[in-house]
Design an enzyme around this catalytic site. Structure first.
Site, PDB file in Angstrom:
ATOM      1  N   LYS A  99      -7.946 -60.438 121.895  1.00 32.73           N
ATOM      2  CA  LYS A  99      -6.490 -60.444 122.165  1.00 32.73           C
ATOM      3  C   LYS A  99      -5.933 -59.025 122.068  1.00 32.73           C
ATOM      4  O   LYS A  99      -5.192 -58.583 122.939  1.00 32.73           O
ATOM      5  CB  LYS A  99      -5.770 -61.325 121.163  1.00 32.73           C
ATOM      6  CG  LYS A  99      -4.248 -61.097 121.093  1.00 32.73           C
ATOM      7  CD  LYS A  99      -3.551 -61.980 120.118  1.00 32.73           C
ATOM      8  CE  LYS A  99      -3.291 -61.389 118.797  1.00 32.73           C
ATOM      9  NZ  LYS A  99      -2.164 -60.440 118.689  1.00 32.73           N
ATOM     10  N   ASN A 100      -6.295 -58.301 121.012  1.00 34.92           N
ATOM     11  CA  ASN A 100      -5.673 -57.007 120.760  1.00 34.92           C
ATOM     12  C   ASN A 100      -6.246 -55.872 121.598  1.00 34.92           C
ATOM     13  O   ASN A 100      -5.777 -54.741 121.511  1.00 34.92           O
ATOM     14  CB  ASN A 100      -5.726 -56.674 119.264  1.00 34.92           C
ATOM     15  CG  ASN A 100      -4.812 -57.599 118.469  1.00 34.92           C
ATOM     16  OD1 ASN A 100      -3.967 -58.293 119.050  1.00 34.92           O
ATOM     17  ND2 ASN A 100      -4.984 -57.649 117.169  1.00 34.92           N
TER      18      ASN A 100
ATOM     19  N   ARG B 229       6.650 -59.184 120.235  1.00 39.79           N
ATOM     20  CA  ARG B 229       7.042 -57.842 119.859  1.00 39.79           C
ATOM     21  C   ARG B 229       6.048 -56.795 120.351  1.00 39.79           C
ATOM     22  O   ARG B 229       6.383 -55.638 120.530  1.00 39.79           O
ATOM     23  CB  ARG B 229       7.265 -57.713 118.363  1.00 39.79           C
ATOM     24  CG  ARG B 229       6.038 -58.005 117.525  1.00 39.79           C
ATOM     25  CD  ARG B 229       6.278 -57.699 116.102  1.00 39.79           C
ATOM     26  NE  ARG B 229       6.999 -56.475 115.919  1.00 39.79           N
ATOM     27  CZ  ARG B 229       6.474 -55.254 116.063  1.00 39.79           C
ATOM     28  NH1 ARG B 229       5.229 -55.121 116.440  1.00 39.79           N
ATOM     29  NH2 ARG B 229       7.194 -54.178 115.871  1.00 39.79           N
TER      30      ARG B 229
ATOM     31  N   CYS C 152       8.925 -59.438 112.195  1.00 35.20           N
ATOM     32  CA  CYS C 152       8.256 -60.736 112.279  1.00 35.20           C
ATOM     33  C   CYS C 152       7.881 -61.141 110.857  1.00 35.20           C
ATOM     34  O   CYS C 152       8.309 -60.531 109.888  1.00 35.20           O
ATOM     35  CB  CYS C 152       7.018 -60.613 113.159  1.00 35.20           C
ATOM     36  SG  CYS C 152       5.759 -59.624 112.383  1.00 35.20           S
TER      37      CYS C 152
ATOM     38  N   ARG D 278       8.189 -54.124 110.778  1.00 37.52           N
ATOM     39  CA  ARG D 278       7.493 -53.661 111.992  1.00 37.52           C
ATOM     40  C   ARG D 278       8.306 -52.586 112.732  1.00 37.52           C
ATOM     41  O   ARG D 278       8.688 -52.742 113.873  1.00 37.52           O
ATOM     42  CB  ARG D 278       7.204 -54.844 112.928  1.00 37.52           C
ATOM     43  CG  ARG D 278       6.482 -56.003 112.303  1.00 37.52           C
ATOM     44  CD  ARG D 278       5.065 -55.712 111.884  1.00 37.52           C
ATOM     45  NE  ARG D 278       4.125 -55.473 112.949  1.00 37.52           N
ATOM     46  CZ  ARG D 278       3.478 -56.429 113.623  1.00 37.52           C
ATOM     47  NH1 ARG D 278       3.748 -57.692 113.350  1.00 37.52           N
ATOM     48  NH2 ARG D 278       2.602 -56.140 114.558  1.00 37.52           N
TER      49      ARG D 278
ATOM     50  N   ILE E 229       9.268 -49.005 114.754  1.00 37.92           N
ATOM     51  CA  ILE E 229       8.520 -48.310 115.823  1.00 37.92           C
ATOM     52  C   ILE E 229       8.825 -46.807 115.808  1.00 37.92           C
ATOM     53  O   ILE E 229       8.768 -46.130 116.842  1.00 37.92           O
ATOM     54  CB  ILE E 229       8.845 -48.915 117.212  1.00 37.92           C
ATOM     55  CG1 ILE E 229      10.336 -48.818 117.529  1.00 37.92           C
ATOM     56  CG2 ILE E 229       8.362 -50.345 117.321  1.00 37.92           C
ATOM     57  CD1 ILE E 229      10.638 -49.082 119.007  1.00 37.92           C
ATOM     58  N   ASP E 230       9.151 -46.281 114.629  1.00 39.22           N
ATOM     59  CA  ASP E 230       9.491 -44.845 114.524  1.00 39.22           C
ATOM     60  C   ASP E 230       8.361 -43.946 115.015  1.00 39.22           C
ATOM     61  O   ASP E 230       8.602 -42.941 115.698  1.00 39.22           O
ATOM     62  CB  ASP E 230       9.859 -44.497 113.081  1.00 39.22           C
ATOM     63  CG  ASP E 230       8.768 -44.929 112.092  1.00 39.22           C
ATOM     64  OD1 ASP E 230       8.387 -46.114 112.118  1.00 39.22           O
ATOM     65  OD2 ASP E 230       8.257 -44.081 111.350  1.00 39.22           O
TER      66      ASP E 230
ATOM     67  N   ASP F 243      -6.033 -58.179 109.695  1.00 36.54           N
ATOM     68  CA  ASP F 243      -6.012 -59.458 110.424  1.00 36.54           C
ATOM     69  C   ASP F 243      -7.049 -60.446 109.898  1.00 36.54           C
ATOM     70  O   ASP F 243      -7.019 -61.620 110.275  1.00 36.54           O
ATOM     71  CB  ASP F 243      -6.242 -59.223 111.922  1.00 36.54           C
ATOM     72  CG  ASP F 243      -5.065 -58.506 112.542  1.00 36.54           C
ATOM     73  OD1 ASP F 243      -5.212 -58.014 113.669  1.00 36.54           O
ATOM     74  OD2 ASP F 243      -4.007 -58.415 111.886  1.00 36.54           O
TER      75      ASP F 243
ATOM     76  N   ARG G 294      -1.184 -68.151 119.984  1.00 41.32           N
ATOM     77  CA  ARG G 294      -0.939 -66.775 120.432  1.00 41.32           C
ATOM     78  C   ARG G 294      -2.238 -65.977 120.457  1.00 41.32           C
ATOM     79  O   ARG G 294      -2.398 -65.055 121.230  1.00 41.32           O
ATOM     80  CB  ARG G 294       0.063 -66.088 119.498  1.00 41.32           C
ATOM     81  CG  ARG G 294       1.481 -66.633 119.590  1.00 41.32           C
ATOM     82  CD  ARG G 294       2.441 -65.779 118.824  1.00 41.32           C
ATOM     83  NE  ARG G 294       2.216 -64.382 119.172  1.00 41.32           N
ATOM     84  CZ  ARG G 294       2.353 -63.368 118.308  1.00 41.32           C
ATOM     85  NH1 ARG G 294       2.725 -63.588 117.066  1.00 41.32           N
ATOM     86  NH2 ARG G 294       2.123 -62.125 118.700  1.00 41.32           N
TER      87      ARG G 294
HETATM   88  C1  EPZ Z   1      -1.646 -54.112 115.843  1.00 40.99           C
HETATM   89  O1  EPZ Z   1      -0.287 -54.265 115.514  1.00 40.99           O
HETATM   90  C2  EPZ Z   1      -2.180 -55.513 116.061  1.00 40.99           C
HETATM   91  N1  EPZ Z   1      -1.462 -56.150 117.169  1.00 40.99           N
HETATM   92  C3  EPZ Z   1      -1.995 -56.330 114.782  1.00 40.99           C
HETATM   93  O2  EPZ Z   1      -2.561 -57.623 115.015  1.00 40.99           O
HETATM   94  C4  EPZ Z   1      -2.751 -55.647 113.651  1.00 40.99           C
HETATM   95  O3  EPZ Z   1      -2.548 -56.355 112.453  1.00 40.99           O
HETATM   96  C5  EPZ Z   1      -2.250 -54.206 113.502  1.00 40.99           C
HETATM   97  O4  EPZ Z   1      -2.383 -53.508 114.760  1.00 40.99           O
HETATM   98  C6  EPZ Z   1      -3.025 -53.432 112.456  1.00 40.99           C
HETATM   99  O5  EPZ Z   1      -4.388 -53.418 112.785  1.00 40.99           O
HETATM  100  C7  EPZ Z   1      -1.843 -55.888 118.429  1.00 40.99           C
HETATM  101  O6  EPZ Z   1      -2.740 -55.089 118.675  1.00 40.99           O
HETATM  102  C8  EPZ Z   1      -1.095 -56.600 119.522  1.00 40.99           C
HETATM  103  P1  EPZ Z   1       0.380 -50.897 113.496  1.00 40.99           P
HETATM  104  P2  EPZ Z   1       0.679 -52.966 115.447  1.00 40.99           P
HETATM  105  O7  EPZ Z   1       1.312 -50.127 114.357  1.00 40.99           O
HETATM  106  O8  EPZ Z   1       0.286 -52.001 116.503  1.00 40.99           O
HETATM  107  C9  EPZ Z   1       3.750 -49.696 110.355  1.00 40.99           C
HETATM  108  C10 EPZ Z   1      -2.649 -59.957 115.010  1.00 40.99           C
HETATM  109  O9  EPZ Z   1      -2.574 -60.841 114.141  1.00 40.99           O
HETATM  110  N2  EPZ Z   1       4.370 -48.948 111.460  1.00 40.99           N
HETATM  111  O10 EPZ Z   1      -1.014 -50.395 113.318  1.00 40.99           O
HETATM  112  O11 EPZ Z   1       2.087 -53.432 115.404  1.00 40.99           O
HETATM  113  C11 EPZ Z   1       3.783 -51.193 110.590  1.00 40.99           C
HETATM  114  O12 EPZ Z   1       5.011 -51.752 110.184  1.00 40.99           O
HETATM  115  C12 EPZ Z   1      -1.712 -58.779 114.949  1.00 40.99           C
HETATM  116  O13 EPZ Z   1      -3.472 -59.960 115.969  1.00 40.99           O
HETATM  117  C13 EPZ Z   1       5.446 -48.120 111.189  1.00 40.99           C
HETATM  118  O14 EPZ Z   1       5.910 -48.029 110.049  1.00 40.99           O
HETATM  119  O15 EPZ Z   1       0.280 -52.394 114.020  1.00 40.99           O
HETATM  120  C14 EPZ Z   1       2.631 -51.668 109.745  1.00 40.99           C
HETATM  121  O16 EPZ Z   1       3.054 -51.778 108.415  1.00 40.99           O
HETATM  122  C15 EPZ Z   1      -0.804 -58.800 113.734  1.00 40.99           C
HETATM  123  N3  EPZ Z   1       6.012 -47.424 112.218  1.00 40.99           N
HETATM  124  C16 EPZ Z   1       1.605 -50.540 109.874  1.00 40.99           C
HETATM  125  O17 EPZ Z   1       2.349 -49.392 110.312  1.00 40.99           O
HETATM  126  C17 EPZ Z   1       5.530 -47.507 113.495  1.00 40.99           C
HETATM  127  O18 EPZ Z   1       6.079 -46.833 114.393  1.00 40.99           O
HETATM  128  C18 EPZ Z   1       0.496 -50.819 110.885  1.00 40.99           C
HETATM  129  O19 EPZ Z   1       1.105 -51.136 112.104  1.00 40.99           O
HETATM  130  C19 EPZ Z   1       4.430 -48.345 113.748  1.00 40.99           C
HETATM  131  C20 EPZ Z   1       3.864 -49.059 112.717  1.00 40.99           C
END
Ligand code: EPZ
Length: 422
Positions: A27-28, A97, A121, A126, A128-129, A310, A402
């Site tokens: 999926k990812n 998202r 969520c 979550r 996006i900074d 995950d 999902r």
């Molecule tokens: C991806 O989410 C995956 N989703 C998530 O899988 C997975 O848990 C995550 O990476 C970590 O491996 C997809 O690929 C679609 P991150 P993502 O940006 O990109 C913080 C599942 O169950 N952060 O690596 O959103 C964030 O809040 C899903 O398949 C910021 O603070 O994860 C989190 O605490 C759930 N600012 C941490 O970083 C930002 O701009 C990791 O988030 C971006 C993220």
């Protein structure tokens, strides 16, 4: 309850698993790859694409953008020749998202992108900074007015982007945006998940010059001539880990086909400590376990190649019925323990302590009516149900759909009594 919540998966637990299951595409990996199909203004075929609601939602976005996009027999087809708008539909953004990944891709293709801010969520805020910082480093102008993001790529220039945390999504957005920039951009501190490598592999098939050094540095030499692409997605390591946790929970001897063990080393290490035996062959693995975890287990989630967040919930599920005292520390998301209260309905003994939980292994779990709070929590409740005595009904199945393509059927192929109802 609304229509979505009335559906449930019913699992009769307490018996060992046996049989064969095939791991579907990741999926990812497929979600960012589908976003990347807007870049080449040509045909894209993605093989071994799982039939997930997130995949369907992403294809709906691509169609709304003007692409010809559809799913058929395990393949996704996207012809991105005619994109007619730079705005991602509001309702789709709310549904998923991870659609924020379209920001970099659309801005790269059209010079602009508009979407509403992705909501938080059940895992936390979550933000996006890091996405925004990375895109601004490339010269993108990004305005936030209320709930909407407006991104303009008029003065793109190469950059040395340094991510303060290896965010998967921010890495993907930065790579996709940088493909439209004349010159060489580097991203250091990038996420190293296998799904990122699969995205880069797909981009190279489109004609992009994008490479990773395998240690968190990605180089993009942008503005290359592009063409159609045909790609097979890597296996879903999180699905594989989910099924392995199921065998550990209730015991058994199963074969999982279409496995990349090199994507799962940290998971295999922990699961071996939990008593699992793995016998690898060509691209399959035989998984054997007694159904009774012994010893005290400590797990902490980290960015790849560390133990994946995950897999945290399904690992917890496999520790609930055991003889030890275990600890799981969650370092990636601030709120990924909501499933604990559902596990407690099945007789689990779990003590939350800040960003970790302590689990006192229970002699037995019993079936119950439980609610999936998010995708992986829902899968974890199914895993716990396999090891529980009696019937469990896992509601809010839409979360599970999902990220798992027909989980009840996959579990049934492994000898479980699992059926979707409602
Ligand atoms: C991806 O989410 C995956 N989703 C998530 O899988 C997975 O848990 C995550 O990476 C970590 O491996 C997809 O690929 C679609 P991150 P993502 O940006 O990109 C913080 C599942 O169950 N952060 O690596 O959103 C964030 O809040 C899903 O398949 C910021 O603070 O994860 C989190 O605490 C759930 N600012 C941490 O970083 C930002 O701009 C990791 O988030 C971006 C993220």
């Amino acid at each position: 309850m609304d229509g979505l919540c009335r559906e449930y998966i019913k699992i009769k637990g307490g018996k060992p698993l046996s049989g064969v299951a095939r791991i579907h595409g990741a999926k990812n990996a497929v979600l960012p790859i589908l976003a990347a199909t807007v870049l080449n203004a040509a045909e894209n075929v993605i093989e071994d694409c799982p039939d997930l609601s997130d995949v369907r939602a992403t294809l709906e976005i691509l169609t709304a953008l003007g692409c010809e996009a559809y799913f058929e027999n395990g393949r996704a087809f996207v012809d991105s020749k005619n994109i007619t708008t730079a705005s991602v539909p509001f309702e789709q953004m709310q549904k998923m998202r991870s659609s924020v990944i379209f920001l970099g891709a659309l801005a790269a293709r059209l010079g602009e992108a508009h979407m509403c801010l992705p909501g938080g969520c059940s895992l936390g805020l979550r933000p996006i900074d890091m996405h925004i910082e990375a895109l601004r480093a490339l010269g993108m102008e990004i305005e936030v007015d209320g709930l909407c993001l407006h991104c303009y790529a008029k003065n793109l220039h190469p950059a040395e982007i340094r991510l303060k945390f290896p965010s998967v999504g921010a890495t993907e957005n930065a790579v996709l945006a940088a493909t439209a920039t004349q010159g060489v951009t580097t991203i250091t501190g990038a996420a190293q998940e296998p799904e990122i490598d699969d995205l880069l592999h797909f981009l190279r098939k489109q004609g992009h010059l994008v490479f990773s050094d395998g240690k968190g540095c990605i180089t993009i030499n942008g503005k290359q001539p592009l063409h159609e692409a045909h790609h097979r997605v890597i296996p879903d390591r999180i699905l594989a880990a989910t099924l392995m946790a199921g065998v550990i929970t209730c015991g058994g001897d199963v074969v999982l086909e279409n496995i990349r063990p090199d994507h799962m080393e940290s998971v295999l290490h922990v699961f071996r400590n939990m008593g699992a035996i793995f016998i690898f062959s060509q691209n399959a693995v035989r998984v054997k376990a007694s159904g009774n975890v012994k010893g005290d287990i400590t797990v902490e989630t980290l960015p790849y190649p560390g133990f994946p967040t995950d897999v945290q919930s399904v690992c917890m599920a496999a520790l609930l019925k055991s003889e030890g005292i275990h600890e799981i520390r969650e370092n990636i998301f601030e709120d990924r323990f909501r499933v604990v209260s559902e596990f407690e309905k099945m007789g689990a003994n779990i003590i939350p302590i800040g960003n970790k939980v302590r689990i006192v292994g229970a002699k037995a779990l019993h079936g119950a009516d439980v609610e999936a709070t998010d995708l992986r929590a829902g899968a974890a409740l199914c895993v716990a149900a396999l090891g529980a005595e009696g019937d469990t009904r896992v509601f809010s199945v839409h979360h599970i759909k999902r990220g798992y393509d027909n989980l009840p059927q996959i579990l049934s192929n492994m000898g479980a009594t699992a059926v979707e109802k409602g």
